[in-house]
Motif scaffolding. Sequence first.
Motif, PDB file in Angstrom:
ATOM      1  N   GLY A 133      52.714  -1.523 -17.333  1.00 51.11           N
ATOM      2  CA  GLY A 133      53.015  -1.094 -15.966  1.00 51.11           C
ATOM      3  C   GLY A 133      51.782  -0.609 -15.224  1.00 51.11           C
ATOM      4  N   LYS A 134      50.724  -0.315 -15.955  1.00 51.96           N
ATOM      5  CA  LYS A 134      49.512   0.215 -15.327  1.00 51.96           C
ATOM      6  C   LYS A 134      48.513  -0.880 -14.930  1.00 51.96           C
ATOM      7  CE  LYS A 134      49.226   4.906 -15.349  1.00 51.96           C
ATOM      8  NZ  LYS A 134      50.682   4.997 -15.052  1.00 51.96           N
ATOM      9  N   VAL A 135      48.788  -2.097 -15.354  1.00 48.62           N
ATOM     10  CA  VAL A 135      47.857  -3.185 -15.028  1.00 48.62           C
ATOM     11  C   VAL A 135      47.965  -3.521 -13.542  1.00 48.62           C
ATOM     12  CG1 VAL A 135      47.217  -5.573 -15.486  1.00 48.62           C
ATOM     13  CG2 VAL A 135      48.062  -4.120 -17.352  1.00 48.62           C
ATOM     14  N   ARG A 136      46.833  -3.476 -12.885  1.00 47.90           N
ATOM     15  CA  ARG A 136      46.843  -3.832 -11.465  1.00 47.90           C
ATOM     16  C   ARG A 136      46.599  -5.331 -11.288  1.00 47.90           C
ATOM     17  NH1 ARG A 136      42.115  -0.448  -9.543  1.00 47.90           N
ATOM     18  NH2 ARG A 136      41.512  -1.156 -11.639  1.00 47.90           N
ATOM     19  N   ALA A 137      47.107  -5.845 -10.209  1.00 47.05           N
ATOM     20  CA  ALA A 137      46.959  -7.274  -9.926  1.00 47.05           C
ATOM     21  C   ALA A 137      46.038  -7.465  -8.731  1.00 47.05           C
ATOM     22  CB  ALA A 137      48.323  -7.878  -9.610  1.00 47.05           C
ATOM     23  N   PHE A 193      45.021   1.284  -0.971  1.00 48.52           N
ATOM     24  CA  PHE A 193      45.475   0.956  -2.315  1.00 48.52           C
ATOM     25  C   PHE A 193      46.962   1.226  -2.426  1.00 48.52           C
ATOM     26  CE2 PHE A 193      40.956   2.130  -3.228  1.00 48.52           C
ATOM     27  CZ  PHE A 193      40.558   0.872  -3.639  1.00 48.52           C
ATOM     28  N   TYR A 194      47.626   0.403  -3.199  1.00 44.03           N
ATOM     29  CA  TYR A 194      49.056   0.594  -3.466  1.00 44.03           C
ATOM     30  C   TYR A 194      49.331   2.026  -3.925  1.00 44.03           C
ATOM     31  CZ  TYR A 194      53.438   0.326  -6.112  1.00 44.03           C
ATOM     32  OH  TYR A 194      54.674   0.563  -6.607  1.00 44.03           O
ATOM     33  N   ASP A 195      48.501   2.526  -4.854  1.00 44.19           N
ATOM     34  CA  ASP A 195      48.718   3.868  -5.385  1.00 44.19           C
ATOM     35  C   ASP A 195      48.664   4.923  -4.272  1.00 44.19           C
ATOM     36  OD1 ASP A 195      49.088   2.964  -7.907  1.00 44.19           O
ATOM     37  OD2 ASP A 195      47.040   3.395  -8.600  1.00 44.19           O
ATOM     38  N   ASP A 196      47.714   4.744  -3.360  1.00 40.38           N
ATOM     39  CA  ASP A 196      47.603   5.686  -2.249  1.00 40.38           C
ATOM     40  C   ASP A 196      48.789   5.584  -1.305  1.00 40.38           C
ATOM     41  OD1 ASP A 196      45.262   6.658  -3.247  1.00 40.38           O
ATOM     42  OD2 ASP A 196      43.968   5.407  -1.973  1.00 40.38           O
ATOM     43  N   ALA A 197      49.223   4.351  -1.065  1.00 46.03           N
ATOM     44  CA  ALA A 197      50.374   4.163  -0.177  1.00 46.03           C
ATOM     45  C   ALA A 197      51.591   4.890  -0.736  1.00 46.03           C
ATOM     46  CB  ALA A 197      50.677   2.675  -0.003  1.00 46.03           C
ATOM     47  N   MET A 198      51.774   4.768  -2.060  1.00 44.95           N
ATOM     48  CA  MET A 198      52.924   5.424  -2.685  1.00 44.95           C
ATOM     49  C   MET A 198      52.771   6.940  -2.609  1.00 44.95           C
ATOM     50  SD  MET A 198      54.851   2.928  -3.381  1.00 44.95           S
ATOM     51  CE  MET A 198      56.143   3.775  -4.279  1.00 44.95           C
ATOM     52  N   ASP A 218      49.513  -7.154   0.240  1.00 44.14           N
ATOM     53  CA  ASP A 218      50.546  -7.362   1.262  1.00 44.14           C
ATOM     54  C   ASP A 218      49.973  -7.009   2.614  1.00 44.14           C
ATOM     55  OD1 ASP A 218      52.540  -8.092  -0.480  1.00 44.14           O
ATOM     56  OD2 ASP A 218      53.728  -6.260  -0.252  1.00 44.14           O
ATOM     57  N   MET A 219      50.377  -7.755   3.623  1.00 44.48           N
ATOM     58  CA  MET A 219      50.108  -7.263   4.962  1.00 44.48           C
ATOM     59  C   MET A 219      51.370  -6.589   5.497  1.00 44.48           C
ATOM     60  SD  MET A 219      48.661  -8.756   8.513  1.00 44.48           S
ATOM     61  CE  MET A 219      46.964  -8.583   8.021  1.00 44.48           C
ATOM     62  N   ASP A 260      45.832  -4.055  -4.409  1.00 51.20           N
ATOM     63  CA  ASP A 260      45.882  -3.598  -5.804  1.00 51.20           C
ATOM     64  C   ASP A 260      47.287  -3.184  -6.233  1.00 51.20           C
ATOM     65  OD1 ASP A 260      43.225  -4.065  -5.600  1.00 51.20           O
ATOM     66  OD2 ASP A 260      42.562  -2.103  -6.303  1.00 51.20           O
ATOM     67  N   PHE A 261      48.232  -4.046  -5.955  1.00 44.41           N
ATOM     68  CA  PHE A 261      49.613  -3.844  -6.430  1.00 44.41           C
ATOM     69  C   PHE A 261      49.647  -3.899  -7.951  1.00 44.41           C
ATOM     70  CE2 PHE A 261      50.908  -4.420  -2.164  1.00 44.41           C
ATOM     71  CZ  PHE A 261      52.240  -4.027  -2.082  1.00 44.41           C
TER      72      PHE A 261
END
Lengths: 582, 582
Positions: free
Chosen positions: B464-468, B274-279, B472-473, B428-429
């Motif tokens: 800003g909290k809405v996920r899309a 997940f994007y959140d985890d990556a960050m 990305d690879m 989930d960006f």
Amino acid sequence: MLRTHTCGELRLADVNKQVTLAGWVQRQRDKGSVLWIDLRDRYGITQLIFEEGKTDAALFSVARGAGREYVLQVEGTVVERLSKNDKIATGEVEVKVSKLTILNTAKLPPFTIEDETDGGDDLRMKYRYLDLRRNPVREKLQLRHKMAQQTRAYLDGQEFIEVETPVLIKSTPEGARDFVVPSRIHHGEFYALPQSPQTFKQLLMVSGFDRYYQIVKCFRDEDLRADRQPEFTQIDCEMAFITQEDILNTFEGLVRHLFKNVKGIELPSVPRMFYDDAMKLYGSDKPDTRFDMKFVEITELTKGKNFPVFESAELVVGINAKGCSEYTRKQIDELTEYVKRPQVGAKGLVYLQYRTDGTLKSSVDKFYTPEELKAWAVKFNAQPGDLILLLAGESYTTRKQLNELRLLMGEKLGLRDKSKFSALWVIDFPLLEWNEETKRYHAMHHPFTSPKIEDLHLLDTDPGKVRANAYDMVINGTEVGGGSIRIHDRPTQQLMFNHLGFTEEEAKKQFGFLMDAFEFGAPPHGGIAFGFDRLCSIFGGVDSIRDFIAFPKNNAGKDVMIDSPSPISDEQLKELALTVKK
Amino acid sequence: MLRTHTCGELRLADVNKQVTLAGWVQRQRDKGSVLWIDLRDRYGITQLIFEEGKTDAALFSVARGAGREYVLQVEGTVVERLSKNDKIATGEVEVKVSKLTILNTAKLPPFTIEDETDGGDDLRMKYRYLDLRRNPVREKLQLRHKMAQQTRAYLDGQEFIEVETPVLIKSTPEGARDFVVPSRIHHGEFYALPQSPQTFKQLLMVSGFDRYYQIVKCFRDEDLRADRQPEFTQIDCEMAFITQEDILNTFEGLVRHLFKNVKGIELPSVPRMFYDDAMKLYGSDKPDTRFDMKFVEITELTKGKNFPVFESAELVVGINAKGCSEYTRKQIDELTEYVKRPQVGAKGLVYLQYRTDGTLKSSVDKFYTPEELKAWAVKFNAQPGDLILLLAGESYTTRKQLNELRLLMGEKLGLRDKSKFSALWVIDFPLLEWNEETKRYHAMHHPFTSPKIEDLHLLDTDPGKVRANAYDMVINGTEVGGGSIRIHDRPTQQLMFNHLGFTEEEAKKQFGFLMDAFEFGAPPHGGIAFGFDRLCSIFGGVDSIRDFIAFPKNNAGKDVMIDSPSPISDEQLKELALTVKK
């Protein structure tokens, strides 16, 4: 996936399977107690069935409300159809629907999504995304896809390397008009879009790439006319360490590969014809060789008999329209009208009917004896039943006119069948052609084409007579590709630019990089480019290229779907340091 | 052909054959009575031999005069070499030359045509056609060719159809700056070059094409910086009737196909993050997962001990650089300097050395007891020999800074090996991102990306909290591709435009055609685009994309070889109704 099968896939063997399909409503047939929906996708059509009493009532009602072009997802069981439809591949089965989801609704399309539509050209261009749903249009793009893949398969097999050349290049004065792209960073400077990757592919040969190809977009800002697009696609190729013979063989191979693998046609080996012969025998550098009807010259036979038109003519030349001897006066008048049209431009038409009863009838009976007319017929190798049609005048013009008449007669006689294919190499084109407007010679192919060494001595004395190592491939009377062996040394390239009216400075400014490159070890090389849109249209048996382009522009260069070109913002103009003069 | 064999082809089995080769003089070795020439072409190098007494004297003399990069055609006999060269494939044989033709001479190149050249960047760009002769450069373009062919092979196999979309389209305000093309026919109107074929590929889905791809040039008139090109190439794909899962599987398949068929590497299945985890774990939406070194947060453990930096920090976060406990003061100072650079922007660096002797040493020893520091070490799962590096501050910024430090440590520890490959899906960006400059939300991917339905209720309250549904690879810490499931209905698309600050009128003017299309039965669809230049550079194990482009532009957007962009003629400007403001 939102489906387990496509709409073109189910067969009798699938009966009793639970399947999920997704697609568009092609049509509904509502018999009250039974409702059928034809569901369509890119792969085909599958019939869905809903039956009162058997189908859930709510589901039945939703299905009945699904109008044309609604997007549905359905689950159901494959069953055998009672009345089969052998016109479609799935015609033996239908799907008994147990679940239906409307994935999207659809407004009524502005024209019918059928093979024969009621939509006019403009409407279909505006709603191109709907026009692309129609089978005949979709199939053309699928053909194009197949052509591209097979082109690559062949060229890859021959060790060609696909190299992308730049789209933002430099404007050059030679050739057609360039589209230009203003630079935001370097004000007052512009990129140009390539009319072809010509110089880049030559540089790749200098680099040693040896066999290059690319299926590439090219651009020409020409005055628009029917069936010409500002952006078009080329199969662009170049080879080093070759002779003209190698190029002809390699690309004859490509075309035969395409016919075999795309159309299942074994094209015979491609004959070659000198440009001079093509002009003499067909009055065209792209003769339609699906039929014979070669020109026959009888100038000598017509002289000294006081028929003023022939007496003053440099050339009397004709064709033999076999089986047309019994044309009526009206039919022949129509032919005369045709050749007198401004587009053809002849002053008149002389005919000689070799009647089925063996008699000869001509429009110039009062000038020539039956014996003299018989001699014409012999020269034409005519038989009873034939109609000889003659034009007279200045040689080049008359041949051009007779070419038009020949094509018309070919059409009338059904000899231009779009499912038949005849390919031809026309070789030894002239290097230069005179341009009356600019009063100078232009390169017939382009300035990088090499002259035949044995003709070089004519360059000063009779430039129009110098032949080039240049060749065109012609299929069914259309030029589908053309190329040449290139100049690969600086002095010859400079000589060529001189003859094209470039000052040394201009030549250096525009093409200095290429001439420089020739000094660092340039190999002998040559190439060819095929008009890919056109090639596809010929394979598709269609005259217009437009439907072989997914999103074409109209004859005014406009994309009416997206409304382009269109004004840009003042801010954009400012950033580019440009003002538009009103 | 001017040759019977290439310069990479001859082997011991060919001894005694009469052959003809053509190529460039790579080098000469002149031993007086014996002369060797290495002849080079795209396929390899073959040694030619000329011997006094055996070779014709005139021929010998011509050969001796053939300088570097001369283009030769030679005929001769294949013989076994006395001293073999096992570094080249043809190293067991040489050709005893009986005939030599100089096909072209060459001036001395401005830099050496060797794997390691003496030419600087600028010189090599100006003479790009010579730089392309060098093996490392040529091989990169050959790799690109192979990548393109294998991409097509995979996608063809999956029933994707290649469709060409237009290059002359319409300028839109969203995204980067467009290059524009003035219309000569419609003065004051402009085409734009596509930043991507986004809307066209979506229209193809509306048309039912269902699986589209194209390897296509795209254009962005952005402010230039190192390694960004104004024109670049995408593998552009779109699918209908799919879920995100289908896209991830299909294109994970593509990337694994490429690794297998281009590099012979079996890539394991691609993990998802997940994007959140990556960050949170890497401080980056494109983590380099060739190595672990995940972030560990110890904010809670640091509070209440009067160390002001940590006391005021929203986040205290660090990495464990394994095996670095014995870094010297100087080495640690260098790391501190690194994070304090403006590009990274941290205020300082806190370290904790877990010495190999089991003791702990830290830059904050006076604030924390050994037990407290031990607790940190435990949280990091550190062992003797490890070095913990900590940053503190506002969460988002601090993570970004630590990402830079993590990459540096990975580099230092040799964990970023270019011959190793680690791919990752980041999913989930966020849908929108705040732009401080324009003071509004922008689409993080693009305005056509669909929001997650379960987050839609946040669109007004906490956009800003809405996920899309966006993904990305990432390979080796570089984003190589990105895409999303698209909006496919008019109301949602209109809602999205509203939130991006478009008026209804603007949205209609710019994208009305797409919203119209959504009303005629648009299927659920989504897609992805890979940056092809970048993907090639990663496969090639090289940081710069430039050498994977045959004719790149420099960092000022210039092609210095052809001198483009450049001024156009007054006549051209006049035809376009444009004036340039000086």
